[in-house]
Design a protein around this motif. Structure first.
Motif, PDB file in Angstrom:
ATOM      1  N   MET A   1      53.200  35.750  30.893  1.00  0.00           N
ATOM      2  CA  MET A   1      52.143  36.558  29.915  1.00  0.00           C
ATOM      3  C   MET A   1      50.506  36.353  30.233  1.00  0.00           C
ATOM      4  O   MET A   1      50.229  36.990  30.258  1.00  0.00           O
ATOM      5  N   LYS A   2      50.368  34.915  30.664  1.00  0.00           N
ATOM      6  CA  LYS A   2      48.941  34.884  31.099  1.00  0.00           C
ATOM      7  C   LYS A   2      48.551  36.024  32.390  1.00  0.00           C
ATOM      8  O   LYS A   2      47.553  35.957  32.162  1.00  0.00           O
ATOM      9  N   ARG A   3      49.570  35.840  32.884  1.00  0.00           N
ATOM     10  CA  ARG A   3      49.552  36.860  34.561  1.00  0.00           C
ATOM     11  C   ARG A   3      49.029  38.053  33.720  1.00  0.00           C
ATOM     12  O   ARG A   3      48.271  39.112  34.703  1.00  0.00           O
ATOM     13  N   PHE A   4      49.916  38.527  33.066  1.00  0.00           N
ATOM     14  CA  PHE A   4      49.786  40.117  32.713  1.00  0.00           C
ATOM     15  C   PHE A   4      48.153  40.225  32.059  1.00  0.00           C
ATOM     16  O   PHE A   4      47.923  41.688  32.129  1.00  0.00           O
ATOM     17  N   PHE A   5      47.647  39.358  30.931  1.00  0.00           N
ATOM     18  CA  PHE A   5      46.973  40.026  30.412  1.00  0.00           C
ATOM     19  C   PHE A   5      45.386  39.792  31.249  1.00  0.00           C
ATOM     20  O   PHE A   5      44.666  40.432  31.861  1.00  0.00           O
ATOM     21  N   TYR A   6      45.857  38.984  32.455  1.00  0.00           N
ATOM     22  CA  TYR A   6      44.891  38.731  33.886  1.00  0.00           C
ATOM     23  C   TYR A   6      44.518  39.761  34.470  1.00  0.00           C
ATOM     24  O   TYR A   6      43.466  40.325  34.777  1.00  0.00           O
ATOM     25  N   LEU A   7      45.789  40.558  34.555  1.00  0.00           N
ATOM     26  CA  LEU A   7      45.955  41.186  35.798  1.00  0.00           C
ATOM     27  C   LEU A   7      44.885  42.431  35.032  1.00  0.00           C
ATOM     28  O   LEU A   7      44.448  43.047  36.047  1.00  0.00           O
ATOM     29  N   VAL A   8      45.710  43.045  33.416  1.00  0.00           N
ATOM     30  CA  VAL A   8      45.160  44.039  32.708  1.00  0.00           C
ATOM     31  C   VAL A   8      43.136  43.839  32.720  1.00  0.00           C
ATOM     32  O   VAL A   8      42.836  44.724  32.763  1.00  0.00           O
TER      33      VAL A   8
END
Length: 241
Positions: A1-8
């Motif tokens: 989930m952290k990776r998803f928010f970082y990519l956003v």
């Protein structure tokens, strides 16, 4: 989930802001170097740009050994080449006026290539013996004017994080000018942005600045050049640990 928010965050905020700051800093650097003061504008806009870039990519940086930087004399800075982030680390945090020795292909990068050219940076051209000799001559002229030189003696980014054999160009310049050599190790940049990766991974980066050594301690001969090159490679390798 952290990776998803970082990519956003990276796609929506960081990369657009990075593009804007790249264009603005390139314009300031190019125009300022051409028409106002090359020494000031070839350095400060790029320094600001580099610090903004690392902040946007969420890559804090530690600098160790800054007291080892020679004062008031031109220096050849040699470093391992882990990632595209290396340029931001050295440009943003070494704190000395310098000229980059860059791959010729970077001349074609929009805005950045033009700014580097106007700033008097040196583009490597190994297409012939004559153009390679011209690159060395331009670097030597920059040192004679009091600029330090930043060179990646490996020639290109590492493919696997392991230090590659050093090429001799930087050390030929050092011998010809009797310049001081300053070894630097970059750590963490390969893990943050390995070659061919699309996105930066947030990570703490480290600049390890070693003790300078004098090229004048080596004889100006083919043997001296080989020994000096090996000395530089060993110093950087030791700093990497």
């Amino acid at each position: 989930m952290k990776r998803f928010f970082y990519l956003v965050y990276l796609i929506i905020i960081a990369l657009p802001l990075f593009a804007v700051t790249t264009i603005l800093c390139a314009i300031f650097a190019g125009v300022g170097s051409a028409f106002i003061n090359e020494r000031i504008f070839s350095y400060y806009p790029g320094r600001i740009w580099s610090r903004i870039a690392l902040a946007l990519f969420l890559c804090p940086i530690e600098v160790h050994g800054k007291e080892n930087i020679p004062k008031n004399r031109a220096t050849i800075v040699i470093s391992n080449h882990q990632s595209s982030l290396d340029i931001y680390m050295l440009y943003g945090y070494m704190g000395i006026p310098f000229k980059w020795v860059l791959k010729g292909a970077l001349r074609k990068v929009p805005f950045v290539g033009w700014a580097c050219e106007k700033s008097g940076f040196i583009f490597v051209d190994n297409s012939s013996a004559r153009t390679a000799a011209l690159t060395i001559k331009q670097a030597e002229e920059a040192i004679e004017k009091g600029y330090s030189i930043f060179i990646f003696p490996e020639g290109s980014r590492t493919n696997n994080g392991v230090l590659q054999r050093f090429k001799r160009g930087a050390f030929k310049i050092a011998l010809d000018t009797q310049a001081t050599i300053l070894p630097v190790a970059i750590k963490g940049a390969y893990e943050a942005l390995p070659k061919n990766a699309l996105f930066v991974k947030p990570r703490r980066l480290v600049l390890e600045i070693g003790r300078p050594f004098e090229s004048s301690a080596f004889e100006q001969s083919p043997r001296g050049l080989i020994e000096l090159t090996q000395k530089g490679e060993n110093e950087v390798r030791t700093l990497i640990g």
